[in-house]
Design a protein around this motif. Structure first.
Motif, mmCIF file in Angstrom:
data_model
loop_
_atom_site.group_PDB
_atom_site.id
_atom_site.type_symbol
_atom_site.label_atom_id
_atom_site.label_comp_id
_atom_site.label_asym_id
_atom_site.label_seq_id
_atom_site.Cartn_x
_atom_site.Cartn_y
_atom_site.Cartn_z
ATOM 1 N N VAL A 163 -8.843 -2.657 -4.511
ATOM 2 C CA VAL A 163 -8.419 -1.262 -4.375
ATOM 3 C C VAL A 163 -6.944 -1.210 -3.978
ATOM 4 C CG1 VAL A 163 -10.718 -0.436 -3.765
ATOM 5 C CG2 VAL A 163 -9.156 -1.149 -1.964
ATOM 6 N N ALA A 164 -6.324 -0.075 -4.259
ATOM 7 C CA ALA A 164 -4.922 0.153 -3.925
ATOM 8 C C ALA A 164 -4.786 1.541 -3.308
ATOM 9 C CB ALA A 164 -4.048 0.034 -5.167
ATOM 10 N N SER A 165 -3.669 1.753 -2.649
ATOM 11 C CA SER A 165 -3.399 3.056 -2.039
ATOM 12 C C SER A 165 -2.530 3.916 -2.954
ATOM 13 C CB SER A 165 -2.680 2.880 -0.699
ATOM 14 O OG SER A 165 -3.486 2.168 0.216
ATOM 15 N N ASP A 218 0.765 0.316 0.695
ATOM 16 C CA ASP A 218 0.014 -0.739 1.386
ATOM 17 C C ASP A 218 -1.456 -0.690 0.958
ATOM 18 O OD1 ASP A 218 -1.236 -2.498 3.098
ATOM 19 O OD2 ASP A 218 -0.440 -1.623 4.934
ATOM 20 N N PRO A 219 -1.974 -1.735 0.279
ATOM 21 C CA PRO A 219 -3.368 -1.708 -0.181
ATOM 22 C C PRO A 219 -4.388 -1.698 0.960
ATOM 23 C CG PRO A 219 -2.408 -3.886 -0.497
ATOM 24 C CD PRO A 219 -1.286 -2.986 -0.105
ATOM 25 N N ASP A 220 -3.956 -2.053 2.163
ATOM 26 C CA ASP A 220 -4.878 -2.102 3.302
ATOM 27 C C ASP A 220 -4.843 -0.839 4.164
ATOM 28 O OD1 ASP A 220 -5.724 -4.753 2.688
ATOM 29 O OD2 ASP A 220 -3.909 -5.537 3.622
ATOM 30 N N GLU A 221 -4.026 0.123 3.780
ATOM 31 C CA GLU A 221 -3.891 1.345 4.573
ATOM 32 C C GLU A 221 -5.139 2.210 4.454
ATOM 33 O OE1 GLU A 221 -2.017 3.544 7.377
ATOM 34 O OE2 GLU A 221 -1.221 1.714 6.464
ATOM 35 N N LEU A 222 -5.557 2.820 5.554
ATOM 36 C CA LEU A 222 -6.719 3.701 5.533
ATOM 37 C C LEU A 222 -6.344 5.073 4.968
ATOM 38 C CD1 LEU A 222 -8.369 2.946 9.000
ATOM 39 C CD2 LEU A 222 -9.255 2.320 6.746
ATOM 40 N N VAL A 240 0.440 15.553 3.310
ATOM 41 C CA VAL A 240 0.308 14.154 2.899
ATOM 42 C C VAL A 240 -1.160 13.810 2.693
ATOM 43 C CG1 VAL A 240 0.746 11.743 3.514
ATOM 44 C CG2 VAL A 240 2.313 13.543 4.309
ATOM 45 N N MET A 241 -1.478 13.204 1.553
ATOM 46 C CA MET A 241 -2.800 12.602 1.375
ATOM 47 C C MET A 241 -2.610 11.160 0.914
ATOM 48 S SD MET A 241 -6.118 13.440 -1.075
ATOM 49 C CE MET A 241 -6.716 14.873 -0.164
ATOM 50 N N ILE A 242 -3.145 10.234 1.683
ATOM 51 C CA ILE A 242 -3.220 8.840 1.269
ATOM 52 C C ILE A 242 -4.684 8.584 0.904
ATOM 53 C CG2 ILE A 242 -2.854 6.421 1.916
ATOM 54 C CD1 ILE A 242 -0.287 7.965 2.070
ATOM 55 N N TYR A 243 -4.928 8.107 -0.303
ATOM 56 C CA TYR A 243 -6.306 7.810 -0.699
ATOM 57 C C TYR A 243 -6.355 6.478 -1.430
ATOM 58 C CZ TYR A 243 -5.218 9.438 -5.474
ATOM 59 O OH TYR A 243 -4.670 9.598 -6.726
#
Length: 220
Positions: A86-88, A52-56, A67-70
């Motif tokens: 930007v993308a996740s 999801d490109p809008d995920e924080l 887990v690391m989402i960046y």
């Protein structure tokens, strides 16, 4: 799509071997997503967040993995009309493997940082480091484009040039927000480095990442 990599002689090499340590899922199929959820115990919502490109950005600890989402810059093409987006990326660090999940196919293991790697934790950190370099390169390009547009505006008040500038401004807002949010995650990782299992060398690289990210934020 799945690509597998193995660390051999301090090199990250694509492989079909069962000894693979790094698994990169690009826009995973329904079957691949089911495997990640059911066999790797990756939370379904967290997996969706990686796409999801809008995920924080965030850092989370699960029983069997971290887990690391960046956020990273998306690949730019002419059809984007001067909007840099930007993308996740989702990274799932297990004791003996690293799973990377992303929405679009991009060259991940490029540049001098990946000339040598010795562990999956090093791969984990160098992927983050490369994303910062990607931001810096895009910011340099945005600066060059903005100067060209400003020169043209002094000669002509064509609305096209103004719209181009608005697109660049919007891009910088996206970048500044993403870089700032990434920074919070990197700081949290540094504070919890012992829990993640980083050694002294990993911590030094993470310190460098935090400094580079702060400089990148200032530049944006």
């Amino acid at each position: 799509m799945l690509k597998k990599y193995e660390i051999l002689g301090k090199k990250l090499t694509e492989t079909e071997s069962d000894a693979a340590q790094v698994f990169v899922y690009t826009n995973p199929s329904v079957e691949e997503q089911r495997y990640l959820v059911e066999s790797c115990q990756i939370d379904e919502h967290t997996l969706a967040s990686a796409l999801d490109p809008d995920e924080l950005p965030r850092l989370e600890f699960e029983p069997e993995h971290i887990v690391m989402i960046y956020k990273r810059p998306k690949n730019y093409s002419g059809k984007d009309q001067l909007e840099f987006k930007v993308a996740s990326v989702g990274m799932f660090l297990f004791e003996n493997k690293l799973i990377v999940v992303l929405a679009e196919d991009i060259p991940l293991f490029v540049g001098k940082r990946f000339h040598t790697v010795s562990s999956i934790k090093e791969v984990f950190l160098k992927l983050v480091y490369n994303s910062i370099s990607h931001y810096v390169e895009h910011l340099r390009i945005i600066h060059m484009i903005s100067e060209e547009i400003e020169d043209k505006i002094t000669e002509s008040m064509d609305n096209t040039y103004l719209l181009n500038l608005f697109s660049l401004v919007k891009s910088l807002v996206y970048y500044a927000e993403a870089i700032t949010s990434n920074g919070f995650v990197f700081e949290k990782a540094r504070n919890l480095s012992a829990r993640i299992g980083f050694d002294e060398k990993d911590e030094e690289m993470l310190d460098d990442i935090i400094v580079e990210n702060m400089q990148c934020k200032t530049q944006a």
